[in-house]
Design an enzyme around this catalytic site. Structure first.
Site, PDB file in Angstrom:
ATOM      1  N   LYS A  39       0.858  -1.186   0.000  1.00 50.99           N
ATOM      2  CA  LYS A  39       0.000   0.000   0.000  1.00 50.99           C
ATOM      3  C   LYS A  39       0.893   1.235   0.000  1.00 50.99           C
ATOM      4  O   LYS A  39       1.945   1.262   0.656  1.00 50.99           O
ATOM      5  CB  LYS A  39      -0.877  -0.057   1.252  1.00 50.99           C
ATOM      6  CG  LYS A  39      -1.927   1.025   1.400  1.00 50.99           C
ATOM      7  CD  LYS A  39      -2.760   0.737   2.654  1.00 50.99           C
ATOM      8  CE  LYS A  39      -3.831   1.772   2.903  1.00 50.99           C
ATOM      9  NZ  LYS A  39      -4.639   1.431   4.107  1.00 50.99           N
TER      10      LYS A  39
ATOM     11  N   SER B 177      -9.409   1.354   3.482  1.00 50.68           N
ATOM     12  CA  SER B 177      -8.648   2.234   2.611  1.00 50.68           C
ATOM     13  C   SER B 177      -7.655   1.485   1.731  1.00 50.68           C
ATOM     14  O   SER B 177      -7.112   2.030   0.776  1.00 50.68           O
ATOM     15  CB  SER B 177      -7.890   3.280   3.446  1.00 50.68           C
ATOM     16  OG  SER B 177      -6.958   2.657   4.324  1.00 50.68           O
TER      17      SER B 177
ATOM     18  N   SER C 254      -9.486  -1.070   7.584  1.00 51.09           N
ATOM     19  CA  SER C 254      -8.969  -0.966   6.221  1.00 51.09           C
ATOM     20  C   SER C 254      -8.293  -2.231   5.715  1.00 51.09           C
ATOM     21  O   SER C 254      -8.085  -2.382   4.517  1.00 51.09           O
ATOM     22  CB  SER C 254      -7.970   0.196   6.125  1.00 51.09           C
ATOM     23  OG  SER C 254      -8.617   1.424   6.375  1.00 51.09           O
TER      24      SER C 254
END
Length: 573
Positions: free
Chosen positions: A48, A122, A146
């Site tokens: 990420k 997220s 997330s």
């Protein structure tokens, strides 16, 4: 190297775009190779883009924030050292602030099953590239869900470790005291493989901890909590999928126990609706105060809300959280694991953009409290709904229960019959996750502890499992003992020429619970060694011979169940 372009003049247009390409922010033409051998050799992963990779930009999905990382994040270095190769960096809700995957100037990441729906966030890009088979696993982060919501919405595994188990050094913080680096994979086996390589104390991370993980799996009988009230926001397909999930966990040996969800829900509310949100502002304060206008909505408003609280407000919020943790703690006395929907519903991308705050909040209905209360969690696929969208469940346990959750989660996932992510590929055979099986003892029961009899619960509540129904060797006599409540038999060994084969059940019990079971046995009964019809020997119920004086000899009936049946009144024709 491909770097996802961003044009500030076309900011609005970029945000409105959605497609597979939105999953990546930086994709390497050739993966960054790790060590030539190691536990993860041959596996390719993505990180990420709030996790540093040395020499690559870290954007946190905010172009104005972008900077070239001077070194790998601690977790990235550990994975490379274990032999994994890095394919690139993935899109996310800006500053990891969202649960839907649309809050990025690099575009909305679509759901891997239906591109008109959100991917969840997220960690949106990380989930998408795993679900579509572009990498073997990916790193996400999880502060409020997330690392779980995108897994549940994309039919993959999302492992949210206990806080501090994986170092967050080199990760752009969201709320540093509750941030966790998470793992996405298509199987629990790979997720655990990555966890073992990634975990470890890091003295340079102020929130890193040395944790001793529980290594004994849940037994064949376990208790799982289910909230007394559930909200699916009008999504009947999700509600029905969760009913099915409860049934599936029961089929694996679980017994549902209703729990009061209110303390957990109140804890969840504190994350954004109290001074705790100030931690999100503090995480990027230096940048935010100078570049507030370059942060997209609604992320900008969420971060800015942290300014309005003072230190006393934060102390009050922390005290309130501790009070709720104390209120929730007794729950674990009644359950071994908590079962929740990973997300209560799916939303279309256009609907999320039309109501970005409330719909995002809905997605976190069952995730926000977990890190605040220091729990571990694992999201695993459960089913495909009639509309073709995935439904996932989350198993939640106390801090340190990561491997226990994984063992149960793998059993659940493989029982689902689902394919891996959106690839259509079948699941591989279940793997040995390296947990230690508890020591057990076999015990033969002959009377009131038989299945369906009054004292059978003493076995079940100790995690005992029925192995077989069989008979003793032909050298026992059975007596109905007078004055016992509930009625009990006495089994006495005699010379072979004087005995008969008596029906028994052989149960397997965790050794840790055997002592408490034996302590319940009243005189003149006790535990001795029984010889079975096949010549083997097991521990089992025996009786003092003296106690059979005046007792009724029921040997001719062949067992206690037959005796009980013989005493039942015969219904009139």
């Amino acid at each position: 190297m491909m770097v996802h372009g961003f044009d500030a003049a076309a900011d609005t247009t970029a945000q409105e775009q959605s497609g597979p390409e939105a999953a990546w922010i930086t994709r390497l033409g050739t993966p960054l190779q790790g060590a030539s051998n190691g536990a993860l050799a041959g596996l390719v992963f993505a990180a990420k883009d709030n996790i540093d990779v040395g020499g690559l930009p870290t954007t946190a999905a905010c172009p104005a924030f972008a900077r070239t990382a001077p070194a790998h994040a601690h977790v990235v270095q550990r994975l490379l050292d274990a032999g994994a190769a890095l394919a690139g960096k993935t899109n996310l809700d800006q500053f990891a602030c969202g649960l839907n995957g649309t809050r990025s100037p690099y575009g909305a990441v679509p759901n891997s099953f239906d591109a008109s729906f959100v991917s969840g966030g997220s960690s949106s890009g990380s989930a998408y590239v795993v679900a579509t088979g572009q990498v073997d696993f990916a790193l996400g982060t999880d502060t409020a869900g997330s690392g779980r919501v995108p897994a549940g919405l994309n039919n993959i595994v999302g492992l949210k470790p206990s806080k501090g188990l994986i170092s967050a050094r080199g990760v752009v913080p969201a709320a540093q005291s509750v941030d966790c680096v998470s793992i996405f994979a298509r199987t629990v086996q790979v997720a655990v493989q990555v966890l073992r390589a990634a975990m470890g104390f890091d003295a340079q991370d102020p929130f890193s901890r040395s944790l001793a993980l529980e290594r004994e799996p849940f037994g064949p009988r376990f208790r799982f909590g289910v909230p007394s009230e559930l909200q699916f926001f009008g999504d009947e397909q999700a509600a029905q999928a969760f009913v099915q999930a409860i049934e599936k966990l029961q089929a694996l040996g679980g017994a549902p126990v209703q729990i009061d969800y209110e303390p957990l829900a109140q804890a969840a509310e504190l994350l954004y609706d109290s001074a705790l949100v100030a931690e999100r502002y503090a995480a990027v304060r230096g940048f935010f105060d100078e570049h507030e206008a370059e942060v997209m909505e609604p992320v900008r408003s969420i971060l800015a809300s942290g300014r309005r609280y003072d230190a006393a407000d934060l102390v009050d919020a922390q005290a309130r959280l501790r009070a709720l943790a104390q209120q929730a703690a007794p729950m674990w006395e009644d359950i071994d694991v908590l079962l929740l929907p990973t997300a209560p519903t799916h939303y279309r991308i256009d609907a999320m953009r039309a109501d970005p705050v409330q719909l995002n909040k809905n997605l976190g209905a069952y995730t926000n409290f977990v890190n605040l209360l220091d729990y571990a969690a694992l999201s695993v696929p459960s089913s495909l709904r009639p509309d073709g969208l995935p439904f996932g469940i989350t198993l939640v346990g106390p801090c340190g229960s990561d491997l226990q959750l994984a063992e149960l989660g793998q059993r659940y996932h493989h029982a689902s019959g689902l394919a891996q992510g959106a690839t259509g590929e079948p699941l591989p055979p279940p793997a040995d996750l390296g947990l230690s099986r508890p020591a057990t003892v076999k015990v033969a029961v002959v009377g009131a502890h038989l299945s369906g009899m009054p004292l059978n619960g003493q076995l079940v509540e100790r995690g005992a499992q029925l192995l077989e129904k069989t008979h003793t060797a032909s050298q026992y006599r059975l007596y109905a003992l007078p004055g016992t409540v509930p009625p009990k038999p006495g089994l006495v060994r005699v010379p072979p020429s004087e005995g008969a084969a008596i029906a028994v059940e052989v149960w397997q019990m965790p050794l840790a619970h055997y002592g408490s079971f034996v302590a319940l046995i009243p005189a003149p009964l006790g535990i001795g060694t029984l010889q079975l019809a096949d010549g083997s020997s097991v521990q089992g119920f025996v009786c003092e011979a003296l106690a059979t004086e005046g007792a009724t000899d029921i040997t001719h009936l062949g067992g206690w169940r037959r005796y009980i049946e013989s005493r039942q009144p015969i219904a009139a024709a």
